[in-house]
Write an enzyme that holds these catalytic residues in place. Structure first.
Site, PDB file in Angstrom:
ATOM      1  N   GLN A  52       0.822  -1.215   0.000  1.00 37.32           N
ATOM      2  CA  GLN A  52       0.000   0.000   0.000  1.00 37.32           C
ATOM      3  C   GLN A  52       0.856   1.264   0.000  1.00 37.32           C
ATOM      4  O   GLN A  52       0.362   2.341  -0.298  1.00 37.32           O
ATOM      5  CB  GLN A  52      -0.949  -0.007   1.194  1.00 37.32           C
ATOM      6  CG  GLN A  52      -2.019  -1.079   1.078  1.00 37.32           C
ATOM      7  CD  GLN A  52      -2.913  -1.084   2.283  1.00 37.32           C
ATOM      8  OE1 GLN A  52      -2.597  -1.704   3.292  1.00 37.32           O
ATOM      9  NE2 GLN A  52      -4.031  -0.382   2.183  1.00 37.32           N
ATOM     10  N   CYS A  96     -10.905  -0.352   3.423  1.00 36.57           N
ATOM     11  CA  CYS A  96      -9.494  -0.412   3.087  1.00 36.57           C
ATOM     12  C   CYS A  96      -8.997   0.996   2.748  1.00 36.57           C
ATOM     13  O   CYS A  96      -9.671   1.736   2.032  1.00 36.57           O
ATOM     14  CB  CYS A  96      -9.284  -1.341   1.892  1.00 36.57           C
ATOM     15  SG  CYS A  96      -7.575  -1.498   1.368  1.00 36.57           S
ATOM     16  N   LEU A  97      -7.828   1.337   3.263  1.00 34.65           N
ATOM     17  CA  LEU A  97      -7.255   2.652   2.967  1.00 34.65           C
ATOM     18  C   LEU A  97      -6.932   2.807   1.483  1.00 34.65           C
ATOM     19  O   LEU A  97      -6.846   3.927   0.994  1.00 34.65           O
ATOM     20  CB  LEU A  97      -5.997   2.877   3.818  1.00 34.65           C
ATOM     21  CG  LEU A  97      -6.244   2.973   5.321  1.00 34.65           C
ATOM     22  CD1 LEU A  97      -4.920   2.973   6.087  1.00 34.65           C
ATOM     23  CD2 LEU A  97      -7.070   4.198   5.668  1.00 34.65           C
ATOM     24  N   HIS A 148      -6.894  -9.521   6.230  1.00 36.33           N
ATOM     25  CA  HIS A 148      -6.965  -8.436   5.254  1.00 36.33           C
ATOM     26  C   HIS A 148      -5.564  -8.013   4.815  1.00 36.33           C
ATOM     27  O   HIS A 148      -5.288  -7.874   3.619  1.00 36.33           O
ATOM     28  CB  HIS A 148      -7.724  -7.255   5.881  1.00 36.33           C
ATOM     29  CG  HIS A 148      -7.856  -6.064   5.004  1.00 36.33           C
ATOM     30  ND1 HIS A 148      -9.063  -5.696   4.446  1.00 36.33           N
ATOM     31  CD2 HIS A 148      -6.955  -5.137   4.594  1.00 36.33           C
ATOM     32  CE1 HIS A 148      -8.888  -4.592   3.732  1.00 36.33           C
ATOM     33  NE2 HIS A 148      -7.608  -4.230   3.796  1.00 36.33           N
TER      34      HIS A 148
END
Length: 177
Positions: free
Chosen positions: A54, A96-97, A138
């Site tokens: 991410q 989710c970011l 996740h």
């Protein structure tokens, strides 16, 4: 300790989010800096967890928000491997970011045992239930190139695609995972 290192989070559509991350081989200062960057970015964004892809780094490492882990236990895992001690599932809201503003009920296993290493190379095990188990699954998915939207059932995937079309998002694709 160095300067605060809040890093931009990669968003859905970025190819790094769909690639399987590389295992960590060197438990060095670079890895420790990555864990620090992940912690500081997660704290800034107030999320539950954050994985290296991410931040655009294809390495198998993630951090978990401190409020989800017991005091004195680790808040990160390097090269995690998951085991599920039973067949119990949970179904609840997940976001989710990297997929901002979308929260949908997602089925996950209720309990998980995660084995891996600390940033210093020490073996560690984290046992999680409920929200902690959801977070570990996740973030490990991120390391495998899987987003939570890939885990939605067909009805929820259709709802997601309708919402993203209405919001004029880039072309959102759901993987068959």
């Amino acid at each position: 300790m160095g300067p605060v290192t809040v890093t931009p989070i990669r968003l859905i559509g970025d190819p790094v989010l769909r690639r399987k991350a590389e295992p960590v081989a060197d438990f060095d200062a670079e890895l420790q800096n990555l864990v620090r960057d992940l912690r500081e970015t997660l704290a800034d964004r107030r999320g539950a967890g954050l994985a290296a892809p991410q931040l655009g780094v294809s390495r198998r490492v993630f951090v978990i928000a401190p409020q989800l882990v017991e005091e004195g236990t680790v808040d990160h895992l390097v090269n995690p491997v998951l085991d599920f001690p039973d067949e119990e599932d949970q179904d609840g809201p997940e976001g989710c970011l990297s997929v901002p503003g979308i929260y949908l009920d997602t089925k996950r296993r209720l309990n998980v045992v995660a084995k891996g290493f600390t940033a210093h190379g020490d073996p560690v095990q984290v046992v999680g239930a409920g929200l902690l188990a959801r977070c570990i699954q996740h973030e490990t998915d991120h390391l495998d190139g899987v987003l939570f939207i890939d885990r939605l059932d067909a009805e929820r995937q259709e709802r997601l695609l309708a919402v993203t079309r209405e919001a004029h998002w880039p072309d959102v694709k759901v993987s068959p995972h």
